[in-house]
Design a protein around this motif. Structure first.
Motif, PDB file in Angstrom:
ATOM      1  N   GLY A 173      -6.513  -0.388   3.479  1.00 26.08           N
ATOM      2  CA  GLY A 173      -7.749  -0.696   2.411  1.00 26.08           C
ATOM      3  C   GLY A 173      -7.844  -1.822   2.167  1.00 26.08           C
ATOM      4  N   THR A 174      -8.923  -2.676   2.331  1.00 26.99           N
ATOM      5  CA  THR A 174      -9.135  -4.023   2.276  1.00 26.99           C
ATOM      6  C   THR A 174     -10.496  -4.456   1.730  1.00 26.99           C
ATOM      7  N   THR A 175     -10.678  -5.507   1.098  1.00 30.07           N
ATOM      8  CA  THR A 175     -12.051  -5.717   0.656  1.00 30.07           C
ATOM      9  C   THR A 175     -12.164  -7.072   1.611  1.00 30.07           C
TER      10      THR A 175
ATOM     11  N   SER B  70      -7.759  -9.498   4.411  1.00 31.51           N
ATOM     12  CA  SER B  70      -6.277  -9.898   4.352  1.00 31.51           C
ATOM     13  C   SER B  70      -5.436  -8.810   4.908  1.00 31.51           C
ATOM     14  N   THR B  71      -5.639  -7.562   4.217  1.00 29.05           N
ATOM     15  CA  THR B  71      -4.676  -6.397   4.492  1.00 29.05           C
ATOM     16  C   THR B  71      -4.931  -5.969   5.778  1.00 29.05           C
ATOM     17  N   ALA B  72      -6.127  -6.348   6.311  1.00 29.18           N
ATOM     18  CA  ALA B  72      -6.453  -5.748   7.830  1.00 29.18           C
ATOM     19  C   ALA B  72      -5.565  -6.599   8.733  1.00 29.18           C
ATOM     20  N   GLY B  73      -5.523  -7.765   8.540  1.00 36.20           N
ATOM     21  CA  GLY B  73      -4.491  -8.905   9.212  1.00 36.20           C
ATOM     22  C   GLY B  73      -3.246  -8.207   9.235  1.00 36.20           C
ATOM     23  N   ILE B  74      -2.693  -8.051   8.107  1.00 39.63           N
ATOM     24  CA  ILE B  74      -1.299  -7.675   7.848  1.00 39.63           C
ATOM     25  C   ILE B  74      -1.160  -6.327   8.846  1.00 39.63           C
TER      26      ILE B  74
ATOM     27  N   THR C 221      -5.106   1.047  14.717  1.00 39.06           N
ATOM     28  CA  THR C 221      -5.142   0.442  13.790  1.00 39.06           C
ATOM     29  C   THR C 221      -6.634   0.923  13.208  1.00 39.06           C
ATOM     30  N   LEU C 222      -6.587   1.485  12.108  1.00 41.65           N
ATOM     31  CA  LEU C 222      -7.975   1.791  11.628  1.00 41.65           C
ATOM     32  C   LEU C 222      -8.306   1.671   9.870  1.00 41.65           C
ATOM     33  N   PRO C 223      -9.137   1.302   9.548  1.00 40.12           N
ATOM     34  CA  PRO C 223      -9.533   1.291   8.086  1.00 40.12           C
ATOM     35  C   PRO C 223      -9.356   2.655   7.362  1.00 40.12           C
ATOM     36  N   ALA C 224      -8.726   2.664   6.413  1.00 43.48           N
ATOM     37  CA  ALA C 224      -8.475   4.109   5.832  1.00 43.48           C
ATOM     38  C   ALA C 224      -9.491   5.007   5.591  1.00 43.48           C
TER      39      ALA C 224
ATOM     40  N   GLY D 202      -4.615  -3.552  -0.414  1.00 43.28           N
ATOM     41  CA  GLY D 202      -4.696  -4.623  -0.969  1.00 43.28           C
ATOM     42  C   GLY D 202      -4.596  -4.309  -2.591  1.00 43.28           C
ATOM     43  N   LEU D 203      -4.022  -5.213  -3.199  1.00 40.39           N
ATOM     44  CA  LEU D 203      -3.803  -4.966  -4.508  1.00 40.39           C
ATOM     45  C   LEU D 203      -4.744  -5.734  -5.575  1.00 40.39           C
ATOM     46  N   TYR D 204      -5.540  -5.081  -6.365  1.00 42.37           N
ATOM     47  CA  TYR D 204      -6.441  -5.596  -7.093  1.00 42.37           C
ATOM     48  C   TYR D 204      -6.306  -5.104  -8.562  1.00 42.37           C
ATOM     49  N   ALA D 205      -6.021  -5.932  -9.577  1.00 42.09           N
ATOM     50  CA  ALA D 205      -5.800  -5.572 -11.128  1.00 42.09           C
ATOM     51  C   ALA D 205      -4.696  -4.579 -11.117  1.00 42.09           C
ATOM     52  N   GLY D 206      -3.779  -4.535 -10.596  1.00 40.05           N
ATOM     53  CA  GLY D 206      -2.639  -3.647 -10.546  1.00 40.05           C
ATOM     54  C   GLY D 206      -2.742  -2.272  -9.762  1.00 40.05           C
ATOM     55  N   ARG D 207      -3.767  -2.296  -9.103  1.00 38.97           N
ATOM     56  CA  ARG D 207      -4.063  -1.077  -8.442  1.00 38.97           C
ATOM     57  C   ARG D 207      -4.127  -1.205  -6.748  1.00 38.97           C
ATOM     58  N   TRP D 208      -3.747  -0.091  -5.970  1.00 43.09           N
ATOM     59  CA  TRP D 208      -3.854  -0.317  -4.613  1.00 43.09           C
ATOM     60  C   TRP D 208      -5.501  -0.098  -4.494  1.00 43.09           C
ATOM     61  N   HIS D 209      -5.885  -0.838  -3.203  1.00 39.20           N
ATOM     62  CA  HIS D 209      -7.270  -0.705  -2.858  1.00 39.20           C
ATOM     63  C   HIS D 209      -7.771   0.588  -2.830  1.00 39.20           C
TER      64      HIS D 209
END
Length: 168
Positions: free
Chosen positions: A10-12, A15-19, A36-39, A56-63
């Motif tokens: 999960g990415t916005t 960055s997480t897709a690159g990882i 490799t697929l988007p969740a 990805g982490l956003y405000a202390g939560r996973w995407h």
């Protein structure tokens, strides 16, 4: 046993897709078949023997896409080897010390018997979506903090675990 692996994320802002792509490349080099697929686009885990989930982490939560993926596929994830990763710190902290998973990820790990979790640094660069991202960039705190050496080393551990499972 484990020769077809799903690496999903999960990415916005990518960055997480690159990882995820870097993890998948290492697994392929280890002789595994990898998708490799988007969740949000995964409908079934039936054809996968193992899964790597990143968020990805956003405000202390996973995407949200990673959280929804884990909820939607929890029964199937519990039946196969699964690894989690997070990305997000916009500084060098993830390269300097182990950053534990956020609370929601910890709960999912316990329920699903996830093999391992790691947190990698994130990336936030000009053009990123979102009001908060814009604020962070305007404050000068953006940049690319992903450590691809650490990402590849972690993925090599997964490849070793899966290829040894095949041999055993």
């Amino acid at each position: 046993m484990s020769d077809t692996v799903l690496v999903t994320y999960g990415t916005t802002n990518g960055s997480t897709a690159g990882i995820a792509e870097a993890v998948a490349d290492v697994l392929r080099k280890g002789g595994l078949t990898v998708e490799t697929l988007p969740a949000r686009s995964v409908t079934s885990l039936a054809r996968y023997d193992a899964v790597v989930v990143g968020g990805g982490l956003y405000a202390g939560r996973w995407h949200k896409d990673a959280r929804r993926f884990v909820r939607r596929h929890r029964a199937a994830l519990a039946e196969r080897p699964t690894w989690f990763f997070s990305s997000g710190p916009l500084d060098a902290s993830a390269s300097e010390r182990d950053i534990p998973p956020v609370r929601g990820v910890q709960r999912a790990m316990a329920r699903l018997d996830v093999r391992e979790h790691i947190t990698f640094g994130g990336r936030l660069e000009a053009g990123a979506k979102g009001w908060v991202a814009g604020m962070i960039l305007r404050s000068g705190k953006g940049g690319d903090f992903r450590d691809f050496g650490a990402i590849e080393a972690w993925a090599e551990g997964i490849a070793d675990a899966l290829t040894h499972a095949q041999e055993g």
